[in-house]
Design a protein around this motif. Sequence first.
Motif, mmCIF file in Angstrom:
data_model
loop_
_atom_site.group_PDB
_atom_site.id
_atom_site.type_symbol
_atom_site.label_atom_id
_atom_site.label_comp_id
_atom_site.label_asym_id
_atom_site.label_seq_id
_atom_site.Cartn_x
_atom_site.Cartn_y
_atom_site.Cartn_z
ATOM 1 N N ASP A 342 10.955 -52.015 3.391
ATOM 2 C CA ASP A 342 11.791 -50.842 3.670
ATOM 3 C C ASP A 342 11.017 -49.540 3.535
ATOM 4 O OD1 ASP A 342 14.078 -52.392 4.116
ATOM 5 O OD2 ASP A 342 14.498 -52.508 1.953
ATOM 6 N N TRP A 343 9.699 -49.603 3.695
ATOM 7 C CA TRP A 343 8.881 -48.413 3.495
ATOM 8 C C TRP A 343 9.025 -47.437 4.673
ATOM 9 C CZ3 TRP A 343 5.996 -53.224 3.903
ATOM 10 C CH2 TRP A 343 5.929 -53.915 2.698
ATOM 11 N N TYR A 344 9.005 -46.138 4.322
ATOM 12 C CA TYR A 344 9.013 -45.088 5.333
ATOM 13 C C TYR A 344 7.815 -44.147 5.169
ATOM 14 C CZ TYR A 344 13.606 -46.070 7.325
ATOM 15 O OH TYR A 344 14.661 -46.656 7.997
ATOM 16 N N TYR A 345 7.093 -44.323 4.070
ATOM 17 C CA TYR A 345 5.970 -43.427 3.776
ATOM 18 C C TYR A 345 4.800 -44.235 3.213
ATOM 19 C CZ TYR A 345 9.520 -39.754 4.026
ATOM 20 O OH TYR A 345 10.539 -38.925 4.445
ATOM 21 N N TYR A 346 3.622 -43.690 3.384
ATOM 22 C CA TYR A 346 2.440 -44.248 2.727
ATOM 23 C C TYR A 346 1.441 -43.123 2.509
ATOM 24 C CZ TYR A 346 0.699 -44.328 7.550
ATOM 25 O OH TYR A 346 0.351 -43.984 8.827
ATOM 26 N N VAL A 347 0.645 -43.264 1.454
ATOM 27 C CA VAL A 347 -0.398 -42.280 1.141
ATOM 28 C C VAL A 347 -1.638 -43.041 0.699
ATOM 29 C CG1 VAL A 347 -1.117 -40.351 -0.320
ATOM 30 C CG2 VAL A 347 1.291 -40.553 0.389
ATOM 31 N N THR A 348 -2.771 -42.712 1.299
ATOM 32 C CA THR A 348 -4.045 -43.260 0.824
ATOM 33 C C THR A 348 -4.483 -42.397 -0.350
ATOM 34 O OG1 THR A 348 -4.639 -44.038 3.021
ATOM 35 C CG2 THR A 348 -6.433 -43.805 1.430
ATOM 36 N N VAL A 349 -4.436 -42.979 -1.545
ATOM 37 C CA VAL A 349 -4.667 -42.197 -2.764
ATOM 38 C C VAL A 349 -6.125 -42.213 -3.200
ATOM 39 C CG1 VAL A 349 -2.296 -42.502 -3.551
ATOM 40 C CG2 VAL A 349 -4.048 -44.173 -4.221
ATOM 41 N N ASP A 350 -6.955 -43.054 -2.569
ATOM 42 C CA ASP A 350 -8.376 -43.116 -2.922
ATOM 43 C C ASP A 350 -9.154 -43.370 -1.643
ATOM 44 O OD1 ASP A 350 -10.972 -43.879 -3.738
ATOM 45 O OD2 ASP A 350 -10.220 -44.573 -5.682
ATOM 46 N N LEU A 351 -9.846 -42.350 -1.160
ATOM 47 C CA LEU A 351 -10.546 -42.472 0.117
ATOM 48 C C LEU A 351 -11.773 -43.359 0.025
ATOM 49 C CD1 LEU A 351 -10.348 -38.784 1.417
ATOM 50 C CD2 LEU A 351 -8.799 -40.698 1.880
ATOM 51 N N SER A 352 -12.349 -43.488 -1.144
ATOM 52 C CA SER A 352 -13.549 -44.317 -1.284
ATOM 53 C C SER A 352 -13.220 -45.797 -1.225
ATOM 54 C CB SER A 352 -14.281 -43.993 -2.595
ATOM 55 O OG SER A 352 -13.443 -44.249 -3.714
ATOM 56 N N THR A 353 -12.082 -46.200 -1.764
ATOM 57 C CA THR A 353 -11.685 -47.611 -1.757
ATOM 58 C C THR A 353 -10.658 -47.921 -0.676
ATOM 59 O OG1 THR A 353 -9.866 -47.272 -3.335
ATOM 60 C CG2 THR A 353 -12.054 -47.749 -4.239
ATOM 61 N N GLY A 354 -10.016 -46.869 -0.141
ATOM 62 C CA GLY A 354 -8.975 -47.082 0.850
ATOM 63 C C GLY A 354 -7.639 -47.493 0.255
ATOM 64 N N GLU A 355 -7.500 -47.380 -1.066
ATOM 65 C CA GLU A 355 -6.237 -47.786 -1.697
ATOM 66 C C GLU A 355 -5.080 -46.954 -1.126
ATOM 67 O OE1 GLU A 355 -4.020 -47.996 -6.074
ATOM 68 O OE2 GLU A 355 -6.049 -47.137 -5.888
ATOM 69 N N THR A 356 -4.075 -47.656 -0.666
ATOM 70 C CA THR A 356 -2.920 -47.011 -0.044
ATOM 71 C C THR A 356 -1.647 -47.491 -0.718
ATOM 72 O OG1 THR A 356 -4.079 -46.878 2.084
ATOM 73 C CG2 THR A 356 -1.684 -46.657 2.131
ATOM 74 N N LYS A 357 -0.742 -46.550 -0.999
ATOM 75 C CA LYS A 357 0.523 -46.893 -1.630
ATOM 76 C C LYS A 357 1.676 -46.603 -0.679
ATOM 77 C CE LYS A 357 -1.081 -46.281 -6.391
ATOM 78 N NZ LYS A 357 -0.831 -45.645 -7.717
ATOM 79 N N PHE A 358 2.728 -47.429 -0.780
ATOM 80 C CA PHE A 358 3.850 -47.364 0.156
ATOM 81 C C PHE A 358 5.137 -47.006 -0.590
ATOM 82 C CE2 PHE A 358 0.550 -49.800 2.062
ATOM 83 C CZ PHE A 358 0.617 -49.527 3.418
ATOM 84 N N TYR A 359 5.979 -46.206 0.064
ATOM 85 C CA TYR A 359 7.189 -45.704 -0.592
ATOM 86 C C TYR A 359 8.383 -45.803 0.369
ATOM 87 C CZ TYR A 359 3.327 -43.602 -3.173
ATOM 88 O OH TYR A 359 2.144 -43.399 -3.858
#
Length: 382
Positions: A342-359
Amino acid sequence: MSEHADDAREDDYDYVPGGRRRKGRGAKGCIAVLLALAVLAGGFYFGLTKGVGWVADQFQGPEDYPGPGTGKVEFTVNEGDLTAEIGRNLKAAGVTASVQAFLDACQDECSGIQVGDYELQKEMKAADAKEVLVDPGNLIGFPTVTIPEGLRLTEIVSTLAKNTDFPEAAWNKALESGKIGLPDYAEGNAEGYLFPATYEIKPGMKPVKVLAMMVDRWREAADAAGLEDKAAELGHTPAELMIIASLVQAEGRGSDMPKISRVIYNRLDGPGDKGGTNGTLGIDAAIAYGLGLSPGSTELTPDQLAEDTPYNTRLNAGLPPTPIEAPGDDAIAAAANPEDGDWYYYVTVDLSTGETKFYEDYDGFLEGRDEYKAYCETSDRC
């Protein structure tokens, strides 16, 4: 008539019961019999010698050239070719005299023949042709061009021009030729349909052939993902799935791709305005494409974000009109198979690792944005 004359006439006839007389064969009849016997004897001799020759042929083995051969033949072993198919192709190319000669030369030694191109000769001895094919060192190497994932069409043309003898004008002319095999729903625009991969550029290959090869490779990826069937299931067209695949390629990596794909679908098709996005995608890579800016170079300015182009996904709801870059296998598969969520948003919080979180909502997004800002305070990647 004299008595001797009557005797002569009697000698010419045989007695036949019933009072009739049959004329004798005489000397001429004997000659005919002898000729017939001679013909029969001759036929028997001819048949005997011919038959012996035929039997002998059966034990002489298949037809084969003595070798060593002449000239040059570029021979291709295709994916999936069995030994018999290779033998048929060798015979058709004039390399070997018969399929069986090659099969006899192979026996159990040809299972390791590798797919690719080899240089052979006309009229080779089958055993010699086999020796060339079983040695991987004899594979012909051709110049290659690598097209990375995520390149735009203009960047692909530039890469091809730099790595071949054809200038950009020749590649652009080929793109406009209508002969590279694009699907109808691409509407003549190759953006997104020249598949990113490494390609061999063989002698004599011209731009139309190379571009058609790239489209063929795209079609393989599309078929593997079930693009057209999945589009119908998702309520979209194949062209729209290719646009989504290009956005996924621009925004994500690895296991995040199917989640990003789901965010896009939720924003496009979600019930009402659950996510608070008004149907807009908010993908800055599309905005940069519409402005002709290099992808991912810098953050867009407020003025750039406010410029109204068909690719401004902050101002305009729905998808941009075309793909924005070349998606690879993973991005195409993600567009066809979005992950459930049910995600509508995401943010890549670490550009070096590409870690992305979904909201699922905007408040979650704000938390992710703050985390990203904190990361940028200590990193030179932003």
